[in-house]
Motif scaffolding. Sequence first.
Motif, PDB file in Angstrom:
ATOM      1  N   LEU A 426       0.828  -1.218   0.000  1.00  0.00           N
ATOM      2  CA  LEU A 426       0.000   0.000   0.000  1.00  0.00           C
ATOM      3  C   LEU A 426       0.854   1.257   0.000  1.00  0.00           C
ATOM      4  N   ILE A 431      -1.075   4.525  -0.902  1.00  0.00           N
ATOM      5  CA  ILE A 431      -2.326   4.493  -0.139  1.00  0.00           C
ATOM      6  C   ILE A 431      -1.986   4.431   1.346  1.00  0.00           C
ATOM      7  N   LYS A 433      -4.391   5.099   3.983  1.00  0.00           N
ATOM      8  CA  LYS A 433      -5.675   5.353   4.654  1.00  0.00           C
ATOM      9  C   LYS A 433      -5.691   4.882   6.102  1.00  0.00           C
ATOM     10  N   SER A 434      -5.278   3.673   6.346  1.00  0.00           N
ATOM     11  CA  SER A 434      -5.493   3.050   7.653  1.00  0.00           C
ATOM     12  C   SER A 434      -4.191   2.812   8.397  1.00  0.00           C
ATOM     13  N   LYS A 439      -7.359  -3.332   8.852  1.00  0.00           N
ATOM     14  CA  LYS A 439      -8.038  -2.419   7.924  1.00  0.00           C
ATOM     15  C   LYS A 439      -7.207  -2.224   6.657  1.00  0.00           C
ATOM     16  N   LYS A 440      -5.907  -2.345   6.809  1.00  0.00           N
ATOM     17  CA  LYS A 440      -5.041  -2.280   5.630  1.00  0.00           C
ATOM     18  C   LYS A 440      -5.352  -3.424   4.666  1.00  0.00           C
ATOM     19  N   GLU A 442      -8.278  -4.702   4.169  1.00  0.00           N
ATOM     20  CA  GLU A 442      -9.494  -4.312   3.445  1.00  0.00           C
ATOM     21  C   GLU A 442      -9.156  -3.301   2.347  1.00  0.00           C
ATOM     22  N   ASP A 443      -8.250  -2.374   2.659  1.00  0.00           N
ATOM     23  CA  ASP A 443      -7.823  -1.402   1.642  1.00  0.00           C
ATOM     24  C   ASP A 443      -7.186  -2.121   0.461  1.00  0.00           C
ATOM     25  N   LEU A 444      -6.360  -3.124   0.763  1.00  0.00           N
ATOM     26  CA  LEU A 444      -5.685  -3.871  -0.292  1.00  0.00           C
ATOM     27  C   LEU A 444      -6.683  -4.680  -1.113  1.00  0.00           C
ATOM     28  N   LYS A 446      -9.794  -3.921  -1.735  1.00  0.00           N
ATOM     29  CA  LYS A 446     -10.489  -2.993  -2.651  1.00  0.00           C
ATOM     30  C   LYS A 446      -9.608  -2.678  -3.850  1.00  0.00           C
ATOM     31  N   LEU A 447      -8.332  -2.512  -3.577  1.00  0.00           N
ATOM     32  CA  LEU A 447      -7.377  -2.202  -4.646  1.00  0.00           C
ATOM     33  C   LEU A 447      -7.295  -3.350  -5.657  1.00  0.00           C
TER      34      LEU A 447
END
Length: 767
Positions: A426, A431, A433-434, A439-440, A442-444, A446-447
Amino acid sequence: MKFLSTRNKNIKMNGSMAIIKGIAPDGGLFVPEYFPKIEKLDSLIDYNYKDLAAYILGLYFDDLGDKVKDIAYKAYDSKFPNEVVVLKENDTVFLELYHGRTHAFKDMALSVLPHLLKASLEVNKDNKNILILVATSGDTGKASLEGFKNIDGVRCMVFYPKGGVSKIQELQMLTQEGDNLDVIAINGNFDNAQSAVKKIFIDQNYKNLLLKRGYELSSANSINIGRLIPQIVYYVYSYLKLVKIGKLNMGQKINICVPTGNFGNILAAYYAKRIGLPINKLIVASNENNVLTDFFNSGIYNSNRNLIITSSPSMDILISSNLERLLFHLVDGDTKKVKIAMEDLKNKKSYKWKDLDKSLIEAGFATEEDISNAIKTCYDNYNYVIDSHTAVSYSVYKSYKNRTSDNTLTLIASTASPFKFPDKVLNSIGIFKSKDDFKKLEDLAKLMKVDVPKNIKELENKKIMHHRVIDPKNMKKEVLEILNCKFSVKVPATSANIGVGFDTFGVSLNLFNTFIFKKSETFMEDNLVIDSYKKTFKYLDEDIIPISVKIKSQVPYTRGLGSSSTCIVAGVYSALFMMNKTINKELALDIATEIEGHPDNVAPAIMGSFVISLKHNEHIHYRRFELNKNLEFLALIPNFSLSTKDSRNILPKMISLKDGVHNVSRAALLTPALVNLDKNLIKVCLDDRFHQPYRKRLIKDFDLLKEKSLEFDAIATYLSGAGPTIMVLSEKNSKTYAMLKDYINNNLKNWDVKKLNIDLDGAKIIS
């Protein structure tokens, strides 16, 4: 095929023994004495992954025979996607090897190794327990734990550097469940862990101590040849797949670029070349711990440097164990040169090497900035997310291509899922965000437009199961302490008396009671197991060590299947183990018989198979026989019990001479009848007059079930032990079991039928 030590060609073993041993007695690594050849590569083009794995394993481990196909099919089952190897094509081809249970390429080999090890033990008739010691820089640990979880006869201990793996890698290991698994952090780096494990492997006195406790050492690291050979498969499979989809012509060469620290994965590519895969260049990709890059560019291996903690922790290694194998092959097996180099590495932390094949091997390294750039480039240009290890490989490959203008199609080994290293991925893409680790993820997700893998997502709420942290110099002491702290004894059911063999004949069956023991301050239970445990200490005049026990029971109590004997044998075995004594079966039989009173149940429970035994002048005489493999035991077990006291009291105090002769003559012929599966003679010999005519009066439905069994093509029946279980002998693949089960289900609800086979091993300490 024989396997030799890299340091002494006179140390030579079959493949199965090399797998069991893990490392050669002199500290060298096992290598094949020659490279088998794929005769026609194009003939393999339509092989699925399982069949190709069986083919390649068979080239090397020919002493396993037909077992290799079964091994391959068991290993690459539903836990892998159908394709197993996933190729992602851009201007290069990414070989995604991380689609197993632990999301790292190690799954590809460590799914096979437990099955290889089990088959190797069977081939060598080795009944010892295996103690797997694993040093890991991250991924091997979790893959080993998953591979060996709850496998009988195997104890697996994983050592990893505290602070030297990613958060996800550490959680994968620390939350691992399994009665036979231990995870221990060390204060130090991977090289410290690996060196400590290797010292154990070459310490013969320590290995003898473990053997006394019933354990033989082996390894799951790539130093084990059984871990290395399966890695050849995915390179051959990938090449054939590229031909099949029209990306390559058969015979056209490729490059293979691998991120590596311990040199195992790229060595497998070298082995693939040696058996016939068309390879142009092997590109060795290192991170900032660039000891391999320096070696291949200068001929000097120098580990006398500080280890750098990087975002690709599985490569944070300064001593590349598998390089020793390559050195052996580069000098055509000159073990003297290899041994000198390894001694210099041990004593001086460096060695010089003149015999490098620079036409085949290229080497480079990537900095942390290079890794970030590679991750971002792949995402920006191809919308493709790679992890930090794969990024090392991609960066080194790009550098090589720019430097040489080599347009050969290159296969890049993608060795781990991006979800194992979300921070670096990330941050590289930009990125932020978190701050929370999960939560990272979840960010990954989405990516990448996918879900977080379930078994990674679940780590957030899983209980930490392992808490030990040690100094690597204390590893030997720690291993023994863990073995002492908790262990299990597995004891089979037995069927005694066997018709005319009253108080003499017994057979061991594959229904087990497992006894889990823990060291304790005081005795927490008072039962037959603990009573037998205490009596064993008294028998050997030793001070009693308190212990606690839990029982996982399969053998029904007071049903004539030796449940009491399992408790006695478990008590004896656990006492011998706690006294650090060799598990001597004859000694165990003497003690168990002293406790039981007669040996007919405890003898088969200890020795396995079919045993005839008697007690004479305080000594137990026995003979063990292996019965015909087509003989099957069907246990008809009622839902009521029968006490030994009642079944003894109903017996006559005297028997006639006629009945005595009747039984003795049949007892003499029963054993050869069972060994040769002489069905008519078995029927005759199981006609007992000592106990069955009397005890059957206590068992409703005895005559009915005997009659029905014979009607359903059974060979014969007898009363198991003191009853009430009725044992039916049948021939394997007959319809007897199905017909009996159907009849009992429809007519006799208070009975059950179990299909059992002979257990050949007897009692054993399993973890």
